[in-house]
Design a protein around this motif. Structure first.
Motif, PDB file in Angstrom:
ATOM      1  N   ALA A   1      16.124 -21.989 -20.024  1.00  0.00           N
ATOM      2  CA  ALA A   1      16.641 -22.644 -21.339  1.00  0.00           C
ATOM      3  C   ALA A   1      15.295 -22.915 -21.891  1.00  0.00           C
ATOM      4  O   ALA A   1      15.471 -23.029 -23.163  1.00  0.00           O
ATOM      5  CB  ALA A   1      17.060 -23.582 -20.753  1.00  0.00           C
ATOM      6  N   GLN A   2      14.055 -22.776 -21.630  1.00  0.00           N
ATOM      7  CA  GLN A   2      13.052 -22.489 -22.157  1.00  0.00           C
ATOM      8  C   GLN A   2      11.910 -22.052 -21.955  1.00  0.00           C
ATOM      9  O   GLN A   2      11.115 -21.420 -23.392  1.00  0.00           O
ATOM     10  CB  GLN A   2      12.077 -24.358 -21.347  1.00  0.00           C
ATOM     11  CG  GLN A   2      12.667 -25.827 -21.529  1.00  0.00           C
ATOM     12  CD  GLN A   2      12.408 -26.338 -22.504  1.00  0.00           C
ATOM     13  OE1 GLN A   2      12.760 -25.966 -23.672  1.00  0.00           O
ATOM     14  NE2 GLN A   2      11.502 -27.327 -22.288  1.00  0.00           N
ATOM     15  N   ALA A   3      12.218 -20.427 -21.632  1.00  0.00           N
ATOM     16  CA  ALA A   3      10.967 -19.416 -21.234  1.00  0.00           C
ATOM     17  C   ALA A   3      11.083 -19.408 -22.574  1.00  0.00           C
ATOM     18  O   ALA A   3      10.309 -18.317 -23.110  1.00  0.00           O
ATOM     19  CB  ALA A   3      11.695 -18.159 -20.484  1.00  0.00           C
ATOM     20  N   GLU A   4      11.569 -18.975 -23.272  1.00  0.00           N
ATOM     21  CA  GLU A   4      11.410 -18.489 -25.097  1.00  0.00           C
ATOM     22  C   GLU A   4      10.950 -19.569 -25.793  1.00  0.00           C
ATOM     23  O   GLU A   4      10.649 -19.250 -26.879  1.00  0.00           O
ATOM     24  CB  GLU A   4      12.669 -17.775 -25.560  1.00  0.00           C
ATOM     25  CG  GLU A   4      13.566 -16.978 -24.722  1.00  0.00           C
ATOM     26  CD  GLU A   4      14.732 -16.160 -25.650  1.00  0.00           C
ATOM     27  OE1 GLU A   4      14.702 -15.997 -26.885  1.00  0.00           O
ATOM     28  OE2 GLU A   4      15.150 -14.921 -24.880  1.00  0.00           O
ATOM     29  N   ARG A   5      10.833 -20.914 -25.898  1.00  0.00           N
ATOM     30  CA  ARG A   5      10.342 -21.381 -26.669  1.00  0.00           C
ATOM     31  C   ARG A   5       8.514 -22.430 -26.255  1.00  0.00           C
ATOM     32  O   ARG A   5       7.897 -22.631 -26.786  1.00  0.00           O
ATOM     33  CB  ARG A   5      11.032 -22.873 -26.633  1.00  0.00           C
ATOM     34  CG  ARG A   5      12.381 -22.555 -26.258  1.00  0.00           C
ATOM     35  CD  ARG A   5      13.418 -24.340 -26.315  1.00  0.00           C
ATOM     36  NE  ARG A   5      12.846 -25.381 -26.738  1.00  0.00           N
ATOM     37  CZ  ARG A   5      12.954 -25.467 -27.801  1.00  0.00           C
ATOM     38  NH1 ARG A   5      13.954 -24.747 -29.306  1.00  0.00           N
ATOM     39  NH2 ARG A   5      13.213 -26.604 -28.569  1.00  0.00           N
ATOM     40  N   VAL A   6       8.362 -21.724 -24.765  1.00  0.00           N
ATOM     41  CA  VAL A   6       7.065 -21.785 -24.236  1.00  0.00           C
ATOM     42  C   VAL A   6       5.621 -20.336 -24.209  1.00  0.00           C
ATOM     43  O   VAL A   6       6.661 -19.297 -24.215  1.00  0.00           O
ATOM     44  CB  VAL A   6       6.929 -22.280 -23.037  1.00  0.00           C
ATOM     45  CG1 VAL A   6       7.568 -23.846 -23.579  1.00  0.00           C
ATOM     46  CG2 VAL A   6       7.363 -21.738 -22.593  1.00  0.00           C
ATOM     47  N   LYS A   7       4.632 -20.534 -24.310  1.00  0.00           N
ATOM     48  CA  LYS A   7       3.877 -18.981 -24.294  1.00  0.00           C
ATOM     49  C   LYS A   7       3.118 -19.369 -22.924  1.00  0.00           C
ATOM     50  O   LYS A   7       3.143 -18.094 -22.199  1.00  0.00           O
ATOM     51  CB  LYS A   7       2.436 -19.330 -24.673  1.00  0.00           C
ATOM     52  CG  LYS A   7       3.192 -19.161 -26.388  1.00  0.00           C
ATOM     53  CD  LYS A   7       1.604 -19.585 -27.082  1.00  0.00           C
ATOM     54  CE  LYS A   7       1.801 -19.851 -28.548  1.00  0.00           C
ATOM     55  NZ  LYS A   7       0.588 -19.172 -29.610  1.00  0.00           N
ATOM     56  N   THR A   8       3.605 -19.966 -21.137  1.00  0.00           N
ATOM     57  CA  THR A   8       2.807 -20.175 -20.034  1.00  0.00           C
ATOM     58  C   THR A   8       3.454 -21.098 -19.563  1.00  0.00           C
ATOM     59  O   THR A   8       4.623 -22.485 -20.102  1.00  0.00           O
ATOM     60  CB  THR A   8       1.951 -21.066 -20.444  1.00  0.00           C
ATOM     61  OG1 THR A   8       1.390 -22.356 -20.674  1.00  0.00           O
ATOM     62  CG2 THR A   8       0.356 -19.819 -21.468  1.00  0.00           C
ATOM     63  N   LEU A   9       3.166 -20.502 -18.306  1.00  0.00           N
ATOM     64  CA  LEU A   9       4.521 -21.735 -17.378  1.00  0.00           C
ATOM     65  C   LEU A   9       3.783 -23.171 -17.409  1.00  0.00           C
ATOM     66  O   LEU A   9       4.780 -24.554 -17.331  1.00  0.00           O
ATOM     67  CB  LEU A   9       4.328 -21.261 -15.812  1.00  0.00           C
ATOM     68  CG  LEU A   9       4.864 -19.869 -15.415  1.00  0.00           C
ATOM     69  CD1 LEU A   9       4.166 -20.023 -14.148  1.00  0.00           C
ATOM     70  CD2 LEU A   9       6.202 -19.827 -15.338  1.00  0.00           C
TER      71      LEU A   9
END
Length: 469
Positions: free
Chosen positions: A345-353
Motif C-alpha cells: 500500500a505504501q512503498a510507492e508513496r515514500v522514499k525510505t523504510l
C-alpha cells in the motif's frame, strides 16, 4: 589454482562505505570466478580496536549479504605465527635489530628535511653487530637497496617504485608485537590470497609488502587498488557529508539492495546500466571496468535507487527489512495489517523504510487529534451529512473487502448527488487523522471495519462540536 580474495578491516570504528565497497568488490570477484572470500579482522592496534567495532563490521557485512567462506580470522590470535616469521627473517639475515631511540629517529628525519631530503630511517643499525645487551630494540626488515618494485595493478596499471625510495621498515615493536605491514604479509601468504583488492591509500604499503613476501619466498598476489570515494564537494568522504557508516544507512531507512547497487556503481560501470541484481553483478563484475579516478557520493542517486527497490522487490523481502524500523520506532503492530500488505500500500508513496513507518502509524494506532490543517479544511459542518451517510452504509457491509468498500463510497456519493471529493477527503481525514493516505478503499480495508467506524464516529462528533461553536 583457486582464486582467493579477502576483506581485512581494522576494528577501530564502524564499517564505512569505502570499506563496504572494497568488501563488495572482493566478494564479487571471488564469486564471479568461483573462488573463495575470506574475512579477516586486523585488530593488532590494541589501543584503538574494540569489540563494539568488530560487532559493527560483522553486522554490516551480514546486513549487506556479503557472506564469507572462511573467517572471521583475528590477527591477535595469530601472534605466535608472526613471531616465528620475524625470527625466520632474523635468522636468515633478512631483518635486523635496531637500537635507535625514538628521539634519535626523529632527529635523523628532521636533519634530512632540513637538508631537503626525504625523511626516512638511514639504516644505521643495518649491518652493525655491536649490539648492546641493556637497551630495547625494534626489528627492521632489510629492504633491498637497489632495483625497482613493479606493481602490475589491475586498476591503476603499471606502477614502479625504486627500492632506494624505501627505508627499512619496522616489522616488530620493542615489546615484540608485530606491525601492520608484517601481519598483512604473513596472513596473505598463509591464507593463500591470490588477489588483494583494497583502497588506494595502501599503494605506498604495497612495494614494501611485496619485498617481504619475496624475502619469504612466498607467491606475490595480484593487486588492485580502488580509488577513494569523495563527497559531493570533491573532498574525501567524511561525517560532514552525512552518514558514512553502513549501518547508519540501515538506520536511515535504506535497503541493503539499494546501497549495494549504489556502491558498485561508485567506481565500476557496465555500459549505461544503472540497476543490477546481485546475480547480475556476480555475472558482470570485472576489475577491468573499474575507474582509476575517485568517485563522488551522491545521496540523491542513492534515494532514487532505494525508491526503485522499495517498489520492485517482492513485498515480503521489503517487509523483512521493515521489521527493524517497526521495532526502532516502537510501533505496536499486534493489531492492524500484515507488513507485507502495508508495503504493497505504501512503498510507492515514500522514499525510505523509516519514512514508511512514520506515515503508517494510523494503520496500527488510534489517534485523539486530527491534523489541524486537514481538519480545518475538510472536517467542516458541510461534511457532517456525507460522513454520517458513508458511516451508515459502511456499517451495513458484511464483506469488508477493498472492492466492497470501494462500491460503498461510490454509492454514497451517488446517493447524496455530490462529487467524490465531498466524501473522499472528509472520510480520509476521519479514518487517518490527516490528509494523505493510499486510495481510500485500500486504506479502510487495511484499517479494518471496527476501527474505521469508530474513527468515523469520532470525526462526526468533532464536526458536530465544531458546528455548535
Amino acid at each position: 589454482m583457486s582464486l582467493v580474495t579477502r576483506f581485512a578491516p581494522s576494528p577501530t570504528g564502524y564499517l564505512h562505505v569505502g570499506g563496504a565497497r572494497t568488501a563488495l568488490f572482493s566478494w564479487l570477484y571471488a564469486r564471479k570466478h568461483g573462488g573463495k572470500f575470506i574475512l579477516r579482522i586486523e585488530d593488532t592496534d590494541l589501543e584503538r580496536s574494540t569489540q563494539e567495532s568488530v560487532d559493527a563490521i560483522l553486522e554490516g557485512m551480514q546486513w549487506l549479504g556479503l557472506d564469507h567462506d572462511e573467517g572471521p580470522y583475528y590477527q591477535t590470535k595469530r601472534f605466535d605465527l608472526y613471531k616465528e616469521v620475524v625470527a625466520q627473517l632474523l635468522a636468515e639475515g633478512k631483518a635486523y635489530k635496531c637500537f635507535c631511540t625514538v628521539e634519535e629517529v626523529e632527529a635523523m628525519r628532521e636533519a634530512q628535511m632540513a637538508a631537503g631530503e626525504k625523511p626516512r630511517y638511514n639504516g644505521m643499525w643495518r649491518d652493525r653487530t655491536d649490539h648492546p645487551t641493556d637497551k630495547p630494540f625494534v626489528i627492521r626488515f632489510k629492504n633491498p637497496q637497489d632495483g625497482v618494485v613493479v606493481i602490475d595493478d589491475m586498476i591503476k596499471g603499471r606502477i614502479e617504485i625504486a627500492n632506494a625510495e624505501l627505508d627499512d621498515l619496522v616489522i616488530a615493536r620493542s615489546d615484540g608485537t608485530p606491525t601492520y605491514n608484517l601481519t598483512v604479509v604473513v596472513d596473505d601468504w598463509k591464507m593463500g590470497i591470490t588477489h588483494v583488492i583494497r583502497g588506494d591509500d595502501h599503494v605506498n604499503n604495497t612495494p614494501r609488502q611485496m619485498n617481504i613476501l619475496a624475502a619469504l619466498g612466498a607467491d606475490i598476489p595480484k593487486y588492485a587498488h580502488v580509488p577513494m570515494i569523495l563527497g559531493d564537494d570533491g573532498k574525501r568522504l567524511s561525517k560532514r557529508h552525512g552518514a558514512v557508516g553502513v549501518m547508519q544507512y540501515r538506520d536511515n531507512g535504506f535497503l541493503p539492495e539499494a546501497l549495494l547497487n549504489y556502491l558498485v556503481r561508485l567506481g565500476w560501470s557496465h555500459g549505461d546500466q544503472e540497476i543490477f541484481s546481485k546475480d547480475e553483478l556476480v555475472q558482470l563484475f570485472d576489475l577491468d571496468s573499474c575507474n582509476r579516478a575517485p568517485s563522488a557520493f551522491n545521496t540523491d542517486k542513492l534515494i532514487w535507487l532505494n525508491q526503485h527497490y522499495m517498489k520492485t522487490l517482492p513485498p515480503e523481502q521489503v517487509a523483512k527489512q521493515l521489521e527493524w524500523h517497526i521495532a526502532a520506532q516502537q510501533l505496536d503492530i499486534s493489531q492492524g495489517p500484515a507488513l507485507t500488505e502495508l508495503v504493497k500500500a505504501q512503498a510507492e508513496r515514500v522514499k525510505t523504510l523509516k519514512e514508511l513507518v512514520e506515515v503508517s502509524r494510523y494503520f496500527y494506532e488510534d489517534f485523539s487529534e486530527f491534523d489541524a490543517e486537514a481538519a480545518k479544511k475538510h472536517l467542516r459542518p458541510v461534511a457532517l451529512e456525507p460522513l454520517q451517510a458513508v458511516q451508515a452504509n459502511l456499517a451495513a457491509l458484511a464483506d469488508w473487502s477493498q472492492e466492497a468498500v470501494h462500491q460503498v463510497i461510490n454509492a454514497t456519493a451517488e446517493q447524496l448527488g455530490v462529487g467524490m471529493g465531498k466524501i473522499g477527503m472528509p472520510l480520509r481525514v476521519a479514518v487517518t487523522g490527516g490528509g494523505n493516505s493510499p486510495a481510500l478503499d485500500i486504506t479502510l480495508s487495511l484499517i479494518g471495519k471496527a476501527r474505521s467506524l469508530a474513527r468515523l464516529n469520532h470525526a462526526i462528533e468533532f464536526v458536530k462540536q465544531r458546528s455548535s461553536e
